[in-house]
Design a protein around this motif. Structure first.
Motif, PDB file in Angstrom:
ATOM      1  N   TYR A 212      19.182  -2.696 -73.983  1.00  0.00           N
ATOM      2  CA  TYR A 212      19.667  -2.598 -75.359  1.00  0.00           C
ATOM      3  C   TYR A 212      19.569  -1.170 -75.881  1.00  0.00           C
ATOM      4  CZ  TYR A 212      19.994  -3.233 -80.390  1.00  0.00           C
ATOM      5  OH  TYR A 212      20.350  -3.111 -81.705  1.00  0.00           O
ATOM      6  N   VAL A 213      18.426  -0.527 -75.652  1.00  0.00           N
ATOM      7  CA  VAL A 213      18.234   0.835 -76.155  1.00  0.00           C
ATOM      8  C   VAL A 213      19.244   1.788 -75.512  1.00  0.00           C
ATOM      9  CG1 VAL A 213      16.639   2.779 -76.204  1.00  0.00           C
ATOM     10  CG2 VAL A 213      15.813   0.487 -76.734  1.00  0.00           C
ATOM     11  N   ARG A 214      19.407   1.691 -74.193  1.00  0.00           N
ATOM     12  CA  ARG A 214      20.378   2.569 -73.525  1.00  0.00           C
ATOM     13  C   ARG A 214      21.800   2.260 -73.983  1.00  0.00           C
ATOM     14  NH1 ARG A 214      17.449   0.984 -68.132  1.00  0.00           N
ATOM     15  NH2 ARG A 214      15.536   2.198 -68.376  1.00  0.00           N
ATOM     16  N   GLY A 215      22.128   0.968 -74.080  1.00  0.00           N
ATOM     17  CA  GLY A 215      23.468   0.607 -74.533  1.00  0.00           C
ATOM     18  C   GLY A 215      23.735   1.063 -75.950  1.00  0.00           C
ATOM     19  N   LYS A 216      22.746   0.913 -76.850  1.00  0.00           N
ATOM     20  CA  LYS A 216      22.937   1.344 -78.229  1.00  0.00           C
ATOM     21  C   LYS A 216      23.062   2.862 -78.319  1.00  0.00           C
ATOM     22  CE  LYS A 216      23.055  -1.108 -81.086  1.00  0.00           C
ATOM     23  NZ  LYS A 216      24.215  -1.758 -81.723  1.00  0.00           N
ATOM     24  N   VAL A 246      29.362   7.539 -88.986  1.00  0.00           N
ATOM     25  CA  VAL A 246      30.025   6.433 -88.295  1.00  0.00           C
ATOM     26  C   VAL A 246      29.250   6.063 -87.028  1.00  0.00           C
ATOM     27  CG1 VAL A 246      32.136   5.711 -87.117  1.00  0.00           C
ATOM     28  CG2 VAL A 246      32.282   7.004 -89.236  1.00  0.00           C
ATOM     29  N   GLY A 247      28.765   7.070 -86.287  1.00  0.00           N
ATOM     30  CA  GLY A 247      27.996   6.778 -85.085  1.00  0.00           C
ATOM     31  C   GLY A 247      26.706   6.031 -85.391  1.00  0.00           C
ATOM     32  N   LEU A 248      25.982   6.471 -86.424  1.00  0.00           N
ATOM     33  CA  LEU A 248      24.730   5.806 -86.769  1.00  0.00           C
ATOM     34  C   LEU A 248      24.951   4.444 -87.404  1.00  0.00           C
ATOM     35  CD1 LEU A 248      22.639   8.790 -88.183  1.00  0.00           C
ATOM     36  CD2 LEU A 248      22.433   7.701 -85.956  1.00  0.00           C
ATOM     37  N   SER A 249      26.158   4.201 -87.926  1.00  0.00           N
ATOM     38  CA  SER A 249      26.420   2.912 -88.574  1.00  0.00           C
ATOM     39  C   SER A 249      26.345   1.750 -87.586  1.00  0.00           C
ATOM     40  CB  SER A 249      27.796   2.929 -89.251  1.00  0.00           C
ATOM     41  OG  SER A 249      28.840   2.968 -88.286  1.00  0.00           O
ATOM     42  N   VAL A 250      26.536   2.018 -86.289  1.00  0.00           N
ATOM     43  CA  VAL A 250      26.492   0.921 -85.312  1.00  0.00           C
ATOM     44  C   VAL A 250      25.066   0.413 -85.103  1.00  0.00           C
ATOM     45  CG1 VAL A 250      28.507   1.883 -84.146  1.00  0.00           C
ATOM     46  CG2 VAL A 250      26.229   2.424 -83.290  1.00  0.00           C
ATOM     47  N   VAL A 251      24.056   1.162 -85.620  1.00  0.00           N
ATOM     48  CA  VAL A 251      22.679   0.701 -85.495  1.00  0.00           C
ATOM     49  C   VAL A 251      22.478  -0.588 -86.280  1.00  0.00           C
ATOM     50  CG1 VAL A 251      20.281   1.279 -86.047  1.00  0.00           C
ATOM     51  CG2 VAL A 251      21.784   3.011 -85.072  1.00  0.00           C
ATOM     52  N   ILE A 252      23.152  -0.717 -87.435  1.00  0.00           N
ATOM     53  CA  ILE A 252      23.006  -1.888 -88.291  1.00  0.00           C
ATOM     54  C   ILE A 252      24.213  -2.785 -88.080  1.00  0.00           C
ATOM     55  CG2 ILE A 252      22.556  -2.706 -90.622  1.00  0.00           C
ATOM     56  CD1 ILE A 252      21.698   0.084 -91.364  1.00  0.00           C
ATOM     57  N   PRO A 253      24.079  -3.888 -87.367  1.00  0.00           N
ATOM     58  CA  PRO A 253      25.231  -4.749 -87.113  1.00  0.00           C
ATOM     59  C   PRO A 253      25.826  -5.291 -88.409  1.00  0.00           C
ATOM     60  CG  PRO A 253      23.371  -5.341 -85.704  1.00  0.00           C
ATOM     61  CD  PRO A 253      22.856  -4.393 -86.740  1.00  0.00           C
TER      62      PRO A 253
END
Length: 361
Positions: A212-216, A246-253
């Motif tokens: 998960y960490v690597r994929g995220k 935008v890149g950091l926004s994927v941290v919060i589903p």
């Protein structure tokens, strides 16, 4: 009542491994809540070590000895940190300074647009309501400007903390990569020799959290890089800042993509107004989000995270409220950990989930 409570205790806590699990979970929570700030460099180092472990494994598969694989991986990490400090941070600082200087102009244009709303829609908004909204927004921006100034005045401790991270984290990552097996065996020495439930949870979560960490991290880099290229080609102001958001926004589903839409739309609107360029920007942004959600996420994570959307949002709210950014980042693996513990709990939680089934005599 006491009989029911005693039966519940006997059912779920009669196994010594269950009691040990409760003690370990409680101790971990207490340590994180009370010493999370002090242990932040070590926690960050563990996370980065998870990210870089894949590089070590790949180099070992190519025939490199362990010490050489760890050394090359550490050098790669230092090169990445140097690139961020020397290349990315100056660009972010310049664009942030430009944005702060242009905020008064944007605010003026925004006020002019709002003042036109009571004329066009008198039944929905009045001039008094618009003036109150403008005054509240102006006050909030004033407080934000004061906080920025106070941060710039008192930024020396923050700079010192960054320097400590830049020195301490690579050293810790190097030793975590070099002696990971020794550290795990040392911690395992304090646990019972027979621990089937803990071993099952550890092997499952070690693989899932690492993936998960690597994929995220890959998702953040890809989405941010693609966003920057598209924003730069479209000529959007503050392309680097928007791409990072935008890149950091994927941290919060689910929530992150909706929240970051506002600054993207505002920057595009203040730059072009209701023009074709603005609609091209929003179309490109929508395509990025659609590809991320429908192609990139299934490709990177597959079915590794099998959680209901309500459980994911609840995990984001709970763990984000407890541990801030890192709680949000690890909300999904932490929720998966809770699920794995519940399903692997000794003395049959699964039986309790099927009340219609009779227990064996």
């Amino acid at each position: 009542m006491l009989k029911v409570f005693r039966g519940w205790i006997d059912r779920y806590f009669s196994d010594e491994e269950a009691v040990l699990l409760v003690v370990m979970i409680a101790a971990s929570l207490i340590i994180l809540l009370t010493m999370g700030t002090v242990l932040a460099p070590m926690i960050a180092s563990v996370i980065i070590a998870f990210l870089m472990q894949g590089v070590v494994v790949r180099l070992r598969a190519w025939g490199a000895p362990h010490w050489l694989a760890v050394t090359l991986t550490s050098l790669l990490l230092m090169a990445i940190l140097a690139s961020v400090v020397l290349v990315l941070l100056p660009v972010i600082w310049q664009q942030s300074a430009r944005l702060v200087t242009e905020l008064p102009r944007m605010l003026g244009e925004w006020q002019e647009i709002l003042l036109l709303l009571p004329q066009n829609y008198p039944n929905l908004l009045s001039e008094v309501q618009v003036e109150e909204l403008i005054s509240v927004t102006t006050a909030e921006l004033g407080r934000f400007g004061q906080s920025v100034v106070s941060f710039s005045v008192s930024s020396l401790p923050a700079l010192l903390a960054v320097l400590v991270y830049l020195v301490l984290v690579p050293i810790l990552v190097f030793f975590f990569l070099k002696d990971s097996t020794l550290i795990v065996n040392w911690i395992g020495g304090f646990l019972p020799h027979k621990r089937p439930v803990m071993s099952k949870i550890w092997h499952e979560m070690n693989e899932q959290i690492a993936n998960y960490v690597r994929g995220k991290a890959i998702e953040i880099l890809l989405v941010g890089a693609v966003s920057y290229v598209i924003f730069a080609l479209l000529g959007v102001n503050y392309a680097a800042l928007l791409a990072i958001a935008v890149g950091l926004s994927v941290v919060i589903p689910y929530i992150g993509a909706a929240v970051v839409t506002l600054p993207v739309a505002m920057i595009g609107f203040f730059q072009w107004g209701w023009s074709s360029e603005f609609f091209y920007l929003m179309l490109a942004y929508g395509i990025i989000q659609a590809i991320d959600g429908n192609v990139l996420v299934p490709l990177l994570f597959s079915e590794a995270v099998n959680l209901h959307p309500v459980a994911i949002i609840m995990a984001v709210l709970v763990f984000g409220g407890l541990w801030g950014f890192w709680g949000v980042f690890f909300a999904i693996p932490l929720a998966t950990l809770v699920k794995a513990i519940l399903y692997a709990w000794p003395i049959g939680v699964q039986q309790a989930g099927h009340p219609g089934e009779s227990e064996p005599e």
